[in-house]
Design an enzyme around this catalytic site. Structure first.
Site, PDB file in Angstrom:
ATOM      1  N   GLY A  10       3.942  -5.322   0.823  1.00  0.00           N
ATOM      2  CA  GLY A  10       2.632  -4.747   0.335  1.00  0.00           C
ATOM      3  C   GLY A  10       2.308  -3.223   0.434  1.00  0.00           C
ATOM      4  O   GLY A  10       3.330  -2.537   0.204  1.00  0.00           O
ATOM      5  N   CYS A  11       0.970  -2.913   0.544  1.00  0.00           N
ATOM      6  CA  CYS A  11       0.753  -1.600   0.519  1.00  0.00           C
ATOM      7  C   CYS A  11       1.525  -0.917   1.594  1.00  0.00           C
ATOM      8  O   CYS A  11       1.638  -1.230   2.843  1.00  0.00           O
ATOM      9  CB  CYS A  11      -0.597  -1.427   0.768  1.00  0.00           C
ATOM     10  N   PHE A  12       2.489   0.144   1.443  1.00  0.00           N
ATOM     11  CA  PHE A  12       3.267   0.886   2.336  1.00  0.00           C
ATOM     12  C   PHE A  12       2.494   1.587   3.448  1.00  0.00           C
ATOM     13  O   PHE A  12       3.009   1.936   4.280  1.00  0.00           O
ATOM     14  CB  PHE A  12       4.326   1.570   1.571  1.00  0.00           C
ATOM     15  N   TRP A  13       1.414   2.002   3.064  1.00  0.00           N
ATOM     16  CA  TRP A  13       0.450   2.858   4.095  1.00  0.00           C
ATOM     17  C   TRP A  13       0.229   1.834   5.461  1.00  0.00           C
ATOM     18  O   TRP A  13       0.610   2.410   6.407  1.00  0.00           O
ATOM     19  CB  TRP A  13      -0.862   2.969   3.668  1.00  0.00           C
TER      20      TRP A  13
END
Length: 162
Positions: A10-13
């Site tokens: 999902g969101c890599f952050w």
């Protein structure tokens, strides 16, 4: 011994923020991987079919691959297709992208064992890494720079034992 792997969750952050806290992690970077082109940008990934990933270099003697995988599956929904948390789209698909055959075998065996706990098929891609590109600088260590940034990953889990 240093090892490398690429993880799409999902969101890599949030994935980077989580893994950066673990003992044995040497380096994390966010980027785009396993798309159809050798180059892409954040604005282009929907058309180039890259996944948001983290590059993870880790000390296998401190953080074995089995533990990397246990942490990874702790923070994703492994049966969700093209979405994690509030993020939707192919760029948010889950995937484990390996650099060597030994890693591939261990990942496949881990997922086969884990599948016994699910009625739905685990939807995590397992492929050799290709067409990896580092993300733009403003994405690197994003949650360190922006502590109130959105993230579906519970970063506090990184400090709890498996």
């Amino acid at each position: 011994m240093e090892k490398e792997i690429y993880l799409a969750g999902g969101c890599f952050w949030g994935v980077e923020g989580y893994f950066a806290q673990l003992d044995g992690v040497i380096t994390t970077k966010v980027g785009y991987s396993n798309g159809q082109t050798a180059e892409t940008t954040y604005q282009q990934i929907k058309t180039t079919d890259h996944a948001e990933v983290i590059y993870l270099k880790y000390d296998n003697s401190v953080l074995p691959l089995n533990d990397v995988l246990r942490h990874y599956f702790r923070i994703i929904d492994p049966v969700s297709i093209n979405k994690q948390g509030g993020d939707r789209g192919r760029q948010y698909r889950t995937g484990i992208y390996y650099v060597d055959e030994e890693t591939r075998e261990e990942v496949v065996n881990f997922i086969e064992e884990l599948q016994k706990n699910y009625t739905k098929k685990i939807a995590v891609e397992v492929e050799a890494v290709n067409n990896y590109i580092d993300a733009e600088e403003y994405h690197q260590k994003y949650l360190e720079k922006n502590p109130t940034g959105y993230c579906h990953v519970d970063l506090s889990l990184a400090k709890k034992s498996l």
